[in-house]
Design a protein around this motif. Structure first.
Motif, PDB file in Angstrom:
ATOM      1  N   VAL A 141      -5.310   5.201  -0.106  1.00 44.61           N
ATOM      2  CA  VAL A 141      -5.036   3.777   0.154  1.00 44.61           C
ATOM      3  C   VAL A 141      -4.146   3.667   1.387  1.00 44.61           C
ATOM      4  N   PHE A 178      -7.283  -3.432  -1.332  1.00 43.15           N
ATOM      5  CA  PHE A 178      -6.761  -2.128  -0.963  1.00 43.15           C
ATOM      6  C   PHE A 178      -7.615  -1.589   0.180  1.00 43.15           C
ATOM      7  N   THR A 212      -2.160  -2.448   1.336  1.00 45.60           N
ATOM      8  CA  THR A 212      -2.475  -3.352   0.239  1.00 45.60           C
ATOM      9  C   THR A 212      -2.144  -4.780   0.661  1.00 45.60           C
ATOM     10  N   SER A 246       1.691   4.050  -2.711  1.00 47.56           N
ATOM     11  CA  SER A 246       0.562   4.841  -3.216  1.00 47.56           C
ATOM     12  C   SER A 246       0.640   6.261  -2.683  1.00 47.56           C
ATOM     13  N   ARG A 278     -13.000  -0.810   1.428  1.00 45.83           N
ATOM     14  CA  ARG A 278     -11.986  -1.555   0.682  1.00 45.83           C
ATOM     15  C   ARG A 278     -12.331  -1.590  -0.800  1.00 45.83           C
ATOM     16  N   HIS A 310      -2.544  -9.107  -0.592  1.00 48.15           N
ATOM     17  CA  HIS A 310      -2.930 -10.017  -1.675  1.00 48.15           C
ATOM     18  C   HIS A 310      -2.716 -11.452  -1.245  1.00 48.15           C
ATOM     19  N   ILE A 365      -6.618  -9.200  -4.531  1.00 50.48           N
ATOM     20  CA  ILE A 365      -5.872  -8.052  -4.015  1.00 50.48           C
ATOM     21  C   ILE A 365      -6.873  -7.156  -3.278  1.00 50.48           C
TER      22      ILE A 365
END
Ligand code: ZN
Length: 406
Positions: A85, A102, A88, A79, A62, A90, A100
């Motif tokens: 990635v 990824f 995602t 992305s 990550r 958050h 956040i």
């Protein structure tokens, strides 16, 4: 010293940036990826500059970005497949901090992370460059945190401004100026090589010790050295050392090499985004790679800090650095130290990036020139250079005091 007001201005700037008066939530306006041959660039458009920290985690892989509490206006993140990635996420991490994450399908290394200030029609941006790395390199770099956000501090600031540390008390008027001497290279990084196995790291340490002795015996200065023995020190830590001790001047000592072995003579370098000539640009690029010798490129880790502080503080510091450099060049000329043509040059040396301390890098000569390398290995020659530097430093502070009286 003259820097008192600068320290104060910096403190005010930081208070303004992070105080509740400015506590309107940060907006993340969009998130974009750019693919390049050697890196992937992640850009977050922000509605104002923000402190941040970014780091990587494993199992699963990550990349994590922490920021002051934000509003997410970026929608769903698109992305490119090659960015690696997978998802995602958050959300709030704790009061005052949002995160956040990824999710990645492979190990990566963060090369750079910095705030790019907005301009006409352009928002403030958080830019993160990363690239694929082997598992073994990932294991080495995974504990590195880029950026300077301290979640504990942010929480305290949001809770109560009174918990902020007061501005540092000004130095007593009678305190002697503190000169930070930074002998280049050291340890596993030998620097440039001269004849008979002579290395830059050795001659610049000897020169640093000579300079320290002369400055101290004048009774006018305090002196600290970033290294006093054969130790490797990261470029950013050299700058941090100078700032931690609140140095009044920072002097990095080197004796690098030139492709043209005939070139000899001393030169003085100050910071500039644009190098004054191709030769100087090459020198700075090589010098900035010193950290790579230890396997990690950390020379850029403080770009975020510099980015925020650059405009306000840097301009004044750069002017003082230039003035100091010219004073040293004059002193070299007056005291029989041979210099290069145009001895004051400019380049983006990472070690000159303290935003609030006038900083110069001295090339005392070149290890690539056998004659000069041998001279630098003699105490007489080093004493001559140290003496010219000491006189230049005297002259600089005379001028600073004169300006303060006006
Ligand atoms: Zn060097």
């Amino acid at each position: 010293m003259a820097l008192k007001s600068l320290h104060f201005a910096l403190t005010i700037l930081l208070l303004t940036l992070f105080s509740p008066l400015n506590a309107r939530a940060l907006n993340i306006e969009s998130v974009r990826f750019g693919l390049y041959e050697e890196k992937t660039r992640l850009v977050l458009d922000l509605d104002k500059p923000a402190d941040f920290r970014v780091f990587v985690l494993s199992e699963p892989y990550r990349m994590v970005i922490d920021l002051p509490s934000f509003e997410w206006q970026a929608g769903e993140v698109q992305s490119p497949q090659d960015a690696g990635v997978q998802a995602t996420r958050h959300g709030n991490l704790k009061p005052g901090i949002s995160r956040i994450v990824f999710d990645l399908n492979r190990p990566i290394s963060i090369q750079k992370a910095f705030i790019l200030p907005g301009g006409v029609g352009k928002p403030d941006r958080l830019v993160i460059d990363f690239s694929n790395v082997s598992l073994s390199l990932f294991e080495q770099i995974k504990s590195t945190v880029h950026g300077s956000l301290d979640p504990d501090k942010i929480q305290a600031q949001n809770a109560n401004i009174a918990t902020l540390a007061p501005p540092p008390p000004p130095k007593p008027q009678d305190q002697k100026p503190l000169i930070i001497i930074d002998p280049g290279h050291g340890g596993i990084d030998p620097g440039a090589s001269g004849p008979h196995g002579l290395h830059e790291k050795k001659v610049v340490l000897a020169l640093a010790k000579d300079l320290k002795a002369q400055l101290e015996s004048s009774g006018k200065y305090r002196v600290k050295m970033t290294r006093a023995d054969n130790t490797f020190i990261k470029l950013s830590n050299r700058v941090k050392f100078a700032r931690k001790h609140e140095g009044d001047l920072f002097i990095s000592l080197h004796a690098d090499s030139m492709e043209n072995k005939n070139i000899s003579g001393a030169s003085v370098y100050t910071l500039s985004e644009k190098a004054s000539d191709a030769q100087t640009a090459k020198l700075a690029a090589r010098e900035n790679k010193a950290d790579l010798i230890a396997g990690i490129d950390l020379s850029v880790e403080d770009e975020d800090v510099v980015g925020i502080l650059m405009d306000l503080a840097m301009r004044d510091t750069m002017n003082q650095s230039k003035f100091f450099a010219n004073t040293l060049v004059n002193s070299f000329n007056a005291n029989g130290v041979k210099t290069l043509p145009r001895p004051h040059r400019y380049a983006g040396f990472a070690v000159l990036k303290a935003p609030d301390i006038p900083s110069v890098l001295i090339e005392a000569g070149f290890m690539s020139n056998d004659k000069e390398a041998n001279l630098l290995n003699t105490s007489d020659h080093r004493q001559k250079i140290a003496s010219a530097l000491t006189k230049g430093i005297d002259r600089y502070f005379e001028q600073v005091r004169k300006n303060q009286r006006i």
